[in-house]
Design a protein around this motif. Sequence first.
Motif, PDB file in Angstrom:
ATOM      1  N   SER A 151      49.885  69.472  33.080  1.00 28.92           N
ATOM      2  CA  SER A 151      49.086  70.419  33.838  1.00 28.92           C
ATOM      3  C   SER A 151      48.474  69.658  35.000  1.00 28.92           C
ATOM      4  N   THR A 152      48.640  70.185  36.190  1.00 31.97           N
ATOM      5  CA  THR A 152      48.130  69.490  37.369  1.00 31.97           C
ATOM      6  C   THR A 152      46.879  70.160  37.920  1.00 31.97           C
ATOM      7  N   ARG A 153      46.563  71.331  37.428  1.00 32.75           N
ATOM      8  CA  ARG A 153      45.354  72.019  37.902  1.00 32.75           C
ATOM      9  C   ARG A 153      44.998  73.124  36.924  1.00 32.75           C
ATOM     10  N   ILE A 154      43.696  73.268  36.619  1.00 34.04           N
ATOM     11  CA  ILE A 154      43.247  74.443  35.876  1.00 34.04           C
ATOM     12  C   ILE A 154      42.976  75.519  36.914  1.00 34.04           C
ATOM     13  N   LEU A 155      43.705  76.623  36.827  1.00 39.00           N
ATOM     14  CA  LEU A 155      43.508  77.701  37.798  1.00 39.00           C
ATOM     15  C   LEU A 155      42.470  78.692  37.300  1.00 39.00           C
ATOM     16  N   LYS A 156      42.399  78.860  35.977  1.00 35.62           N
ATOM     17  CA  LYS A 156      41.412  79.782  35.388  1.00 35.62           C
ATOM     18  C   LYS A 156      41.234  79.415  33.933  1.00 35.62           C
ATOM     19  N   LYS A 157      40.006  79.467  33.436  1.00 34.60           N
ATOM     20  CA  LYS A 157      39.768  79.288  32.019  1.00 34.60           C
ATOM     21  C   LYS A 157      38.532  80.064  31.614  1.00 34.60           C
ATOM     22  N   THR A 158      38.752  81.181  30.956  1.00 35.34           N
ATOM     23  CA  THR A 158      37.640  81.961  30.428  1.00 35.34           C
ATOM     24  C   THR A 158      37.974  82.295  28.990  1.00 35.34           C
ATOM     25  N   GLY A 159      37.005  82.729  28.236  1.00 31.08           N
ATOM     26  CA  GLY A 159      37.287  83.150  26.867  1.00 31.08           C
ATOM     27  C   GLY A 159      37.870  84.547  26.879  1.00 31.08           C
TER      28      GLY A 159
END
Lengths: 164, 154
Positions: A151-159
């Motif tokens: 993974s080179t970037r977290i674009l979105k992380k929500t529950g």
Amino acid sequence: MNAALPQQDELDRRLVLATQAGLPLVERPYDALAEQCGMPAAEVQRRLAAMLARGAIRRIGAVPNHYALGYTANGMSVWDVDDACIAELGARVGRLPGVTHCYQRPRHLPLWPYNLFAMLHGRDRPAVLEQVAEIRALLGPACRAHEVLFSTRILKKTGLRLGS
Amino acid sequence: MRETRAVLDALDRAIINRLQGDFPLCDEPYAELGRALGVDAATLIARLRKMLDEGVLTRFGPMFQVERMGGRYLLAALAVPEARYEEVAARVNADHAVAHNYRRDHALNMWFVLAVETPEALDQACARLEAATGLAVYAFPKEREFFVEMKLTV
């Protein structure tokens, strides 16, 4: 899905909605939820315990941001494993210490020949690649090909977000 | 989203390690957990708030298993042309069904997880994303689960 619904009544749903952004950060969080959801405090704890018991809640706890903790390398290792062996081999891969998620998933030929997914987390890419080598050795001749998608970037992380 | 390493002290680390397990179900759970960690409830709450604000923790609370409540998760991917990457990321992230989204090095270079309340909503979300992006959604439903646990020692 309807089979799962009878246990998921309106009060449970209110609890899910009230806690999906997180548990209240006050000394008596379940009392705060009780007030918010319109039910007695003991009922909140009873319902949460019941949801834990039947697996609707996996656990109550924290989700660390692995980047912030120094686990900056996150590799999705994917494997083309002989279908005849995947049940046994997948279970063994899943038990390796660095593997956090392990699933059998469908291939999309010709673009995607892989049917076993094992998510690996390490402090750097060499650490993840050591885990990959370990899995490769474990799979032996049953594995025809593999890749590691870092993974080179977290674009979105929500529950989870349910509609209200 | 935080992508750099945080500075954590011994108490932060103890809290993180302990809270990857179960949080107590009792009237004063922060006080109870605090006793195990040697701090009072107010200190524990302040640390949790700080770590949430700083993005060290992405979440604190019940982890719902959507499938046990009738809902569905789906891992899916797109092959996004580089020139369109930012635009497509914005469109995908804007969809409320998208819980996580990661860029990865592959022809399939955008990998996301959909979390929805019903099986029908899953099909609708895929159709919506295909319409919004003009790209084919590759679906990777789980056929068998071998292991799921996220435990990091810090």
